[in-house]
Design a protein around this motif. Structure first.
Motif, PDB file in Angstrom:
ATOM      1  N   ARG A 278      46.871  56.009  14.842  1.00 52.68           N
ATOM      2  CA  ARG A 278      46.973  54.485  14.497  1.00 52.68           C
ATOM      3  C   ARG A 278      45.721  53.945  13.625  1.00 52.68           C
ATOM      4  O   ARG A 278      45.947  53.176  13.014  1.00 52.68           O
ATOM      5  CB  ARG A 278      47.696  53.637  15.583  1.00 52.68           C
ATOM      6  CG  ARG A 278      48.952  53.944  16.005  1.00 52.68           C
ATOM      7  CD  ARG A 278      49.485  53.281  17.016  1.00 52.68           C
ATOM      8  NE  ARG A 278      48.991  51.930  16.930  1.00 52.68           N
ATOM      9  CZ  ARG A 278      49.481  50.943  17.860  1.00 52.68           C
ATOM     10  NH1 ARG A 278      49.974  51.408  19.117  1.00 52.68           N
ATOM     11  NH2 ARG A 278      49.049  49.700  17.819  1.00 52.68           N
ATOM     12  N   ALA A 279      44.619  54.523  14.281  1.00 52.90           N
ATOM     13  CA  ALA A 279      43.270  54.098  13.956  1.00 52.90           C
ATOM     14  C   ALA A 279      42.419  55.363  13.802  1.00 52.90           C
ATOM     15  O   ALA A 279      42.517  56.221  14.717  1.00 52.90           O
ATOM     16  CB  ALA A 279      42.796  52.946  14.757  1.00 52.90           C
ATOM     17  N   THR A 280      41.661  55.582  12.943  1.00 52.63           N
ATOM     18  CA  THR A 280      40.530  56.428  12.973  1.00 52.63           C
ATOM     19  C   THR A 280      38.973  56.011  13.282  1.00 52.63           C
ATOM     20  O   THR A 280      38.657  54.922  12.513  1.00 52.63           O
ATOM     21  CB  THR A 280      40.529  57.217  11.753  1.00 52.63           C
ATOM     22  OG1 THR A 280      41.561  57.985  11.410  1.00 52.63           O
ATOM     23  CG2 THR A 280      39.140  58.101  11.592  1.00 52.63           C
ATOM     24  N   VAL A 281      38.478  56.389  14.365  1.00 61.09           N
ATOM     25  CA  VAL A 281      37.110  55.710  14.571  1.00 61.09           C
ATOM     26  C   VAL A 281      36.037  56.833  14.333  1.00 61.09           C
ATOM     27  O   VAL A 281      36.242  57.958  14.864  1.00 61.09           O
ATOM     28  CB  VAL A 281      36.896  55.357  16.216  1.00 61.09           C
ATOM     29  CG1 VAL A 281      35.830  54.799  16.612  1.00 61.09           C
ATOM     30  CG2 VAL A 281      38.337  54.379  16.423  1.00 61.09           C
TER      31      VAL A 281
ATOM     32  N   TYR B 108      46.562  56.244   3.980  1.00 58.64           N
ATOM     33  CA  TYR B 108      47.987  56.240   4.740  1.00 58.64           C
ATOM     34  C   TYR B 108      48.304  54.816   5.652  1.00 58.64           C
ATOM     35  O   TYR B 108      49.201  54.600   6.280  1.00 58.64           O
ATOM     36  CB  TYR B 108      47.820  57.200   5.923  1.00 58.64           C
ATOM     37  CG  TYR B 108      47.931  58.665   5.399  1.00 58.64           C
ATOM     38  CD1 TYR B 108      48.507  59.057   4.267  1.00 58.64           C
ATOM     39  CD2 TYR B 108      47.111  59.763   6.159  1.00 58.64           C
ATOM     40  CE1 TYR B 108      48.625  60.182   3.916  1.00 58.64           C
ATOM     41  CE2 TYR B 108      47.275  60.954   5.848  1.00 58.64           C
ATOM     42  CZ  TYR B 108      47.889  61.428   4.712  1.00 58.64           C
ATOM     43  OH  TYR B 108      47.736  62.536   4.145  1.00 58.64           O
ATOM     44  N   GLY B 109      47.350  53.931   5.221  1.00 62.09           N
ATOM     45  CA  GLY B 109      47.776  52.469   5.836  1.00 62.09           C
ATOM     46  C   GLY B 109      47.389  52.462   7.265  1.00 62.09           C
ATOM     47  O   GLY B 109      47.941  51.480   7.972  1.00 62.09           O
ATOM     48  N   ARG B 110      46.583  53.225   7.776  1.00 61.59           N
ATOM     49  CA  ARG B 110      45.896  53.359   9.203  1.00 61.59           C
ATOM     50  C   ARG B 110      44.782  52.403   9.187  1.00 61.59           C
ATOM     51  O   ARG B 110      44.023  52.327   8.134  1.00 61.59           O
ATOM     52  CB  ARG B 110      45.605  54.664   9.655  1.00 61.59           C
ATOM     53  CG  ARG B 110      46.948  55.797   9.592  1.00 61.59           C
ATOM     54  CD  ARG B 110      48.290  55.347   9.936  1.00 61.59           C
ATOM     55  NE  ARG B 110      48.854  56.430  10.064  1.00 61.59           N
ATOM     56  CZ  ARG B 110      50.199  56.809   9.569  1.00 61.59           C
ATOM     57  NH1 ARG B 110      50.990  55.582   8.881  1.00 61.59           N
ATOM     58  NH2 ARG B 110      50.809  57.772   9.803  1.00 61.59           N
ATOM     59  N   GLU B 111      44.454  52.016  10.216  1.00 56.66           N
ATOM     60  CA  GLU B 111      43.258  51.302  10.643  1.00 56.66           C
ATOM     61  C   GLU B 111      41.754  52.381  10.464  1.00 56.66           C
ATOM     62  O   GLU B 111      42.049  53.340  10.961  1.00 56.66           O
ATOM     63  CB  GLU B 111      43.194  50.732  12.111  1.00 56.66           C
ATOM     64  CG  GLU B 111      44.272  49.394  12.084  1.00 56.66           C
ATOM     65  CD  GLU B 111      43.939  48.440  11.368  1.00 56.66           C
ATOM     66  OE1 GLU B 111      42.656  48.159  11.117  1.00 56.66           O
ATOM     67  OE2 GLU B 111      44.474  47.622  11.256  1.00 56.66           O
ATOM     68  N   VAL B 112      40.781  51.735  10.087  1.00 55.36           N
ATOM     69  CA  VAL B 112      39.657  52.437   9.844  1.00 55.36           C
ATOM     70  C   VAL B 112      38.405  51.465  10.803  1.00 55.36           C
ATOM     71  O   VAL B 112      38.225  50.438  10.659  1.00 55.36           O
ATOM     72  CB  VAL B 112      39.045  52.804   8.558  1.00 55.36           C
ATOM     73  CG1 VAL B 112      37.702  53.343   8.567  1.00 55.36           C
ATOM     74  CG2 VAL B 112      39.956  53.652   8.015  1.00 55.36           C
ATOM     75  N   MET B 113      37.716  52.119  11.895  1.00 49.78           N
ATOM     76  CA  MET B 113      36.765  51.474  12.531  1.00 49.78           C
ATOM     77  C   MET B 113      35.611  52.342  12.499  1.00 49.78           C
ATOM     78  O   MET B 113      35.700  53.483  12.429  1.00 49.78           O
ATOM     79  CB  MET B 113      37.438  51.313  13.982  1.00 49.78           C
ATOM     80  CG  MET B 113      38.960  50.644  13.870  1.00 49.78           C
ATOM     81  SD  MET B 113      39.310  50.409  15.626  1.00 49.78           S
ATOM     82  CE  MET B 113      40.803  49.819  15.379  1.00 49.78           C
TER      83      MET B 113
END
Length: 370
Positions: A223-226, A246-251
């Motif tokens: 769901r998110a890539t940190v 892909y519309g996922r969160e990036v942190m």
């Protein structure tokens, strides 16, 4: 994810042959499967499609090669997860370039839980390693499965810290190939206590071109890539770009401006990535509540539709596509808008051009000239 009917042994073999056939990438695999209704039908049509694209003498992957791969996977103790079958990671099911098949060692149920990817530098600093361990432990305790790439540095630290709560390692080579060798003990523990996934056949040694393929799976699962530490040019930033596609969160975890290992993270934050100080920042950015194990169900195989054999409209479209593309990758949706083609015409033309080798598909829905 609701249970889906089991795939027969014959269809499993046909899917493996289709996925391993020359110039059939993930997106082409899904298009052929949808257009013909089954992998067996797609295999039967593939030589004619290739001839129509100008590739004479084209033969799909031989049955003996596919059976040898199945035997190698069984010897490694791995399980083959076809797209759409029970156990296939639900988070990947809505991706245009979802892996047609995955080899799995460990507990596939870990891929049905909400996931967060932790990625970063191989030559990580001691502070970076401590941050990876802390985030992995805290996110695991909060109910997330931690995903990474089983590399040295940040990846290994995250996997080690999350073994007790659940971690997935996505491999760039075959499921039975440990890389790097220093992670042999960790890899063995993950096969028992976590989950290892590989898209390529058993025995495949990792090469440079395999890592972008692996990175798209990491980004698609989570769901998110940190990003914890990363140079300005690194594979971790490619994973972050896949996540955005892909519309996922990036942190990203910020670092000192004079530390080259922090340059990529600082660039991501400058460009809008969520700044991460602790696991609470990640959880808050994802909605601030405890995760619920859910995800999109696998897409059903569509009923057979028009075969991609070319007609006058398709031939004209191919010429326009080739004229619009260049060596730099272009998003498929941008190509569709700029050419004004019907989506079905574009899809049929791209299948032909990919099989012919005149168009190359890259992760994230990008296209370039072959």
């Amino acid at each position: 994810m609701p249970d889906t009917p089991p795939i027969t042994e014959a269809e499993m073999l046909s899917r493996l042959r289709l996925a391993r056939s020359r110039r059939v990438g993930a997106t082409t695999f899904h298009r052929l499967l949808a257009e013909h209704g089954s992998a067996a039908a797609a295999l039967a049509a593939l030589p004619a499609i290739a001839r129509a694209a100008g590739a004479e003498g084209y033969e799909p992957c031989p049955e003996g090669v596919a059976r040898a791969e199945l035997a190698a996977g069984r010897r490694a103790g791995a399980r083959l997860l076809p797209f759409g079958a029970p156990g296939y990671p639900p988070a990947l099911a809505d991706l245009d370039d979802a892996p047609p098949l995955l080899w799995a060692l460990g507990d596939p149920a870990l891929a049905a839980r909400p996931m967060v990817a932790l990625v970063g530098a191989r030559n990580a600093s001691s502070l970076g390693l401590r941050m990876a361990q802390r985030l992995a432990r805290e996110l695991g305790a909060a109910g997330f499965t931690v995903v990474s790439g089983l590399a040295r540095g940040i990846d290994a630290a995250a996997h080690e810290a999350a073994l007790a709560t659940g971690t997935i390692g996505v491999q760039a080579g075959g499921i039975d190939v440990v890389y790097p060798a220093e992670n042999a003990t960790l890899s063995a523990r993950m096969a028992r206590e976590g989950l290892r996934l590989a898209e390529l056949p058993p025995g495949t040694q990792p090469q440079a071109r395999h890592f972008p393929q692996r990175n798209r799976i990491i980004a698609g699962l989570a769901r998110a890539t940190v990003v914890i530490e990363a140079a300005a040019r690194s594979g971790s930033l490619l994973t972050a770009r896949n996540a955005l596609d892909y519309g996922r969160e990036v942190m990203a975890v910020p670092g000192h401006p004079m530390d080259a290992r922090a340059a990529g993270c600082n660039l991501l934050i400058r460009d809008g990535a969520v700044l991460v100080r602790n696991a609470e920042d990640v959880i808050e950015a994802l909605g601030g509540s405890a995760p619920v194990a859910s995800g999109p169900a696998p897409l059903p195989v569509a009923a057979p539709v028009q075969s991609p054999l070319p007609g006058p409209e398709t031939g004209a479209a191919e010429a326009r596509i080739l004229a619009a593309l260049g060596p730099s990758p272009t998003p498929e949706d941008l190509l569709l808008r700029s050419l004004g083609l019907a989506p079905a015409v574009l899809a049929r033309s791209l299948v032909l051009l990919e099989i012919e080798g005149r168009v190359i598909r890259h992760p994230g829905g990008l296209l370039s000239l072959g």
